[in-house]
Design a protein around this motif. Structure first.
Motif, mmCIF file in Angstrom:
data_model
loop_
_atom_site.group_PDB
_atom_site.id
_atom_site.type_symbol
_atom_site.label_atom_id
_atom_site.label_comp_id
_atom_site.label_asym_id
_atom_site.label_seq_id
_atom_site.Cartn_x
_atom_site.Cartn_y
_atom_site.Cartn_z
ATOM 1 N N MET A 157 13.190 -10.309 -11.382
ATOM 2 C CA MET A 157 12.264 -9.220 -11.724
ATOM 3 C C MET A 157 11.590 -9.515 -13.057
ATOM 4 O O MET A 157 12.230 -9.940 -14.020
ATOM 5 N N SER A 158 10.270 -9.323 -13.124
ATOM 6 C CA SER A 158 9.539 -9.628 -14.354
ATOM 7 C C SER A 158 9.810 -8.576 -15.419
ATOM 8 O O SER A 158 10.087 -7.417 -15.124
ATOM 9 N N ALA A 159 9.730 -9.009 -16.675
ATOM 10 C CA ALA A 159 9.931 -8.100 -17.785
ATOM 11 C C ALA A 159 8.649 -7.366 -18.146
ATOM 12 O O ALA A 159 8.686 -6.358 -18.845
ATOM 13 N N HIS A 160 7.508 -7.871 -17.689
ATOM 14 C CA HIS A 160 6.200 -7.286 -18.000
ATOM 15 C C HIS A 160 5.434 -7.059 -16.705
ATOM 16 O O HIS A 160 5.712 -7.686 -15.682
ATOM 17 N N PRO A 161 4.437 -6.164 -16.748
ATOM 18 C CA PRO A 161 3.690 -5.871 -15.521
ATOM 19 C C PRO A 161 2.849 -7.057 -15.043
ATOM 20 O O PRO A 161 2.345 -7.847 -15.848
ATOM 21 N N ILE A 162 2.725 -7.171 -13.740
ATOM 22 C CA ILE A 162 1.798 -8.103 -13.103
ATOM 23 C C ILE A 162 0.758 -7.242 -12.401
ATOM 24 O O ILE A 162 1.086 -6.521 -11.455
ATOM 25 N N ARG A 163 -0.452 -7.293 -12.868
ATOM 26 C CA ARG A 163 -1.510 -6.449 -12.300
ATOM 27 C C ARG A 163 -2.404 -7.309 -11.415
ATOM 28 O O ARG A 163 -3.031 -8.252 -11.882
ATOM 29 N N ILE A 164 -2.465 -6.960 -10.160
ATOM 30 C CA ILE A 164 -3.269 -7.671 -9.172
ATOM 31 C C ILE A 164 -4.431 -6.776 -8.771
ATOM 32 O O ILE A 164 -4.241 -5.583 -8.489
ATOM 33 N N GLY A 165 -5.635 -7.330 -8.718
ATOM 34 C CA GLY A 165 -6.771 -6.513 -8.328
ATOM 35 C C GLY A 165 -7.963 -7.338 -7.912
ATOM 36 O O GLY A 165 -7.863 -8.546 -7.676
ATOM 37 N N VAL A 166 -9.090 -6.676 -7.815
ATOM 38 C CA VAL A 166 -10.327 -7.296 -7.344
ATOM 39 C C VAL A 166 -11.451 -6.999 -8.320
ATOM 40 O O VAL A 166 -11.364 -6.104 -9.161
ATOM 41 N N ALA A 167 -12.514 -7.789 -8.191
ATOM 42 C CA ALA A 167 -13.736 -7.517 -8.942
ATOM 43 C C ALA A 167 -14.522 -6.459 -8.177
ATOM 44 O O ALA A 167 -14.967 -6.707 -7.057
ATOM 45 N N GLY A 168 -14.647 -5.282 -8.768
ATOM 46 C CA GLY A 168 -15.278 -4.167 -8.071
ATOM 47 C C GLY A 168 -14.257 -3.427 -7.225
ATOM 48 O O GLY A 168 -13.071 -3.722 -7.246
ATOM 49 N N TRP A 169 -14.727 -2.459 -6.433
ATOM 50 C CA TRP A 169 -13.783 -1.691 -5.620
ATOM 51 C C TRP A 169 -14.356 -1.306 -4.258
ATOM 52 O O TRP A 169 -13.980 -0.303 -3.662
ATOM 53 N N GLY A 170 -15.238 -2.135 -3.725
ATOM 54 C CA GLY A 170 -15.657 -1.935 -2.347
ATOM 55 C C GLY A 170 -14.546 -2.369 -1.409
ATOM 56 O O GLY A 170 -13.893 -3.388 -1.627
ATOM 57 N N ILE A 171 -14.281 -1.628 -0.355
ATOM 58 C CA ILE A 171 -13.227 -1.955 0.600
ATOM 59 C C ILE A 171 -13.876 -2.415 1.903
ATOM 60 O O ILE A 171 -14.491 -1.621 2.615
ATOM 61 N N PRO A 172 -13.773 -3.712 2.234
ATOM 62 C CA PRO A 172 -14.373 -4.187 3.478
ATOM 63 C C PRO A 172 -13.670 -3.593 4.695
ATOM 64 O O PRO A 172 -12.501 -3.221 4.643
ATOM 65 N N LYS A 173 -14.369 -3.537 5.806
ATOM 66 C CA LYS A 173 -13.826 -2.920 7.013
ATOM 67 C C LYS A 173 -12.544 -3.601 7.480
ATOM 68 O O LYS A 173 -11.637 -2.948 7.987
ATOM 69 N N LEU A 174 -12.447 -4.918 7.286
ATOM 70 C CA LEU A 174 -11.270 -5.628 7.765
ATOM 71 C C LEU A 174 -10.003 -5.201 7.047
ATOM 72 O O LEU A 174 -8.905 -5.338 7.575
ATOM 73 N N SER A 175 -10.149 -4.669 5.833
ATOM 74 C CA SER A 175 -8.985 -4.271 5.058
ATOM 75 C C SER A 175 -8.818 -2.764 4.973
ATOM 76 O O SER A 175 -7.888 -2.291 4.333
ATOM 77 N N ALA A 176 -9.723 -2.022 5.594
ATOM 78 C CA ALA A 176 -9.722 -0.569 5.411
ATOM 79 C C ALA A 176 -8.409 0.066 5.849
ATOM 80 O O ALA A 176 -7.984 1.084 5.300
ATOM 81 N N SER A 177 -7.734 -0.513 6.844
ATOM 82 C CA SER A 177 -6.509 0.085 7.344
ATOM 83 C C SER A 177 -5.387 0.067 6.316
ATOM 84 O O SER A 177 -4.412 0.816 6.447
ATOM 85 N N ALA A 178 -5.499 -0.766 5.287
ATOM 86 C CA ALA A 178 -4.460 -0.848 4.257
ATOM 87 C C ALA A 178 -4.599 0.253 3.215
ATOM 88 O O ALA A 178 -3.711 0.429 2.381
#
Length: 245
Positions: free
Chosen positions: A1-22
């Motif tokens: 387990m990491s001692a510090h946060p790991i932040r994962i994200g994207v540039a912008g926040w549009g959600i493509p249709k292929l991922s919308a179910s998530a």
């Protein structure tokens, strides 16, 4: 387990249709994104200013642990080439500052033609640090920024150098500068902005991110948005690292 946060994200926040179910079905794109991913990178601020109330609305649309990384305007980095930045920095920070505690690192992306000038760079980072005490990351794309003098200047001003893929010059694939933060920007490889990342690449990077997070916060942004792979890759990486806010 990491001692510090790991932040994962994207540039912008549009959600493509292929991922919308998530994502949850209700709410704006930002609200839906913020319920699943721990951060996003605001790139639109590079091209145009946003009203203070827009930044405030974005902050209010996200849960307490969510963070925005924010790209500094090209008027400062590309048009002004870091010189005489005091007044535009004041305007930008007044606007983006409305994010409040949702504000994460500021991203200083430099044009490939901008070499390292210690006087210009030093004055810029000093002016920025007089106005902003939070995290700063820099994505240089000229070989002159990867020497010992540039590294020492970034360490002095607590500026982390971005690890970029594809690397525009030798050394850019590795993080550098101030060691208090690690920040990856993944633009898609082999075709920039378009390629998805293979599972083996994500596996290896996830192991690296977990190792780095033992000592410092880690951010990883997927910018391969042109063919809508960024969200899927971010979700795949999130599953691998088990990122915690």
């Amino acid at each position: 387990m990491s001692a510090h946060p790991i932040r994962i994200g994207v540039a912008g926040w549009g959600i493509p249709k292929l991922s919308a179910s998530a994502f949850p079905m209700d709410g704006s794109h930002l609200e839906r994104t913020a319920r699943v991913l721990p951060m996003t990178e605001v790139n639109s601020s590079f091209y145009r200013p946003h009203k203070p109330e827009t930044w405030a609305r974005w902050a209010a649309s996200t849960p307490p642990g969510f963070r925005f990384a924010v790209k500094i305007p090209k008027a400062i980095t590309h048009d002004g080439r870091l010189a005489g930045a005091e007044a535009p920095l004041d305007r930008f920070l007044d606007e983006a500052g409305r994010l409040g505690d949702r504000l994460g690192p500021l991203l200083v992306q430099l044009p490939p033609s901008l070499g390292f000038d210690p006087a210009v760079a030093g004055a810029f980072f000093a002016a920025l640090r007089e106005r902003f005490d939070g995290d700063v990351v820099c994505e240089p794309r000229h070989a002159g920024w990867f020497g010992a003098e540039a590294t020492a200047l970034m360490v002095e001003h607590r500026v982390a150098r971005v690890a970029a893929d594809p690397a525009p010059v030798a050394g850019a694939e590795e993080p550098g500068g101030w060691e208090g933060l690690r920040y990856w920007r993944l633009h898609g490889s082999p075709v920039m902005y378009r390629s998805a990342y293979e599972s083996a690449v994500l596996d290896a990077l996830a192991e690296r991110l977990r190792a780095e997070a033992r000592d410092r916060p880690v951010w990883c942004v997927f910018d391969n948005t042109a063919d809508f792979h960024a969200v899927d890759d971010a979700l795949a990486m999130l599953r691998r690292v088990g990122a915690a806010l």
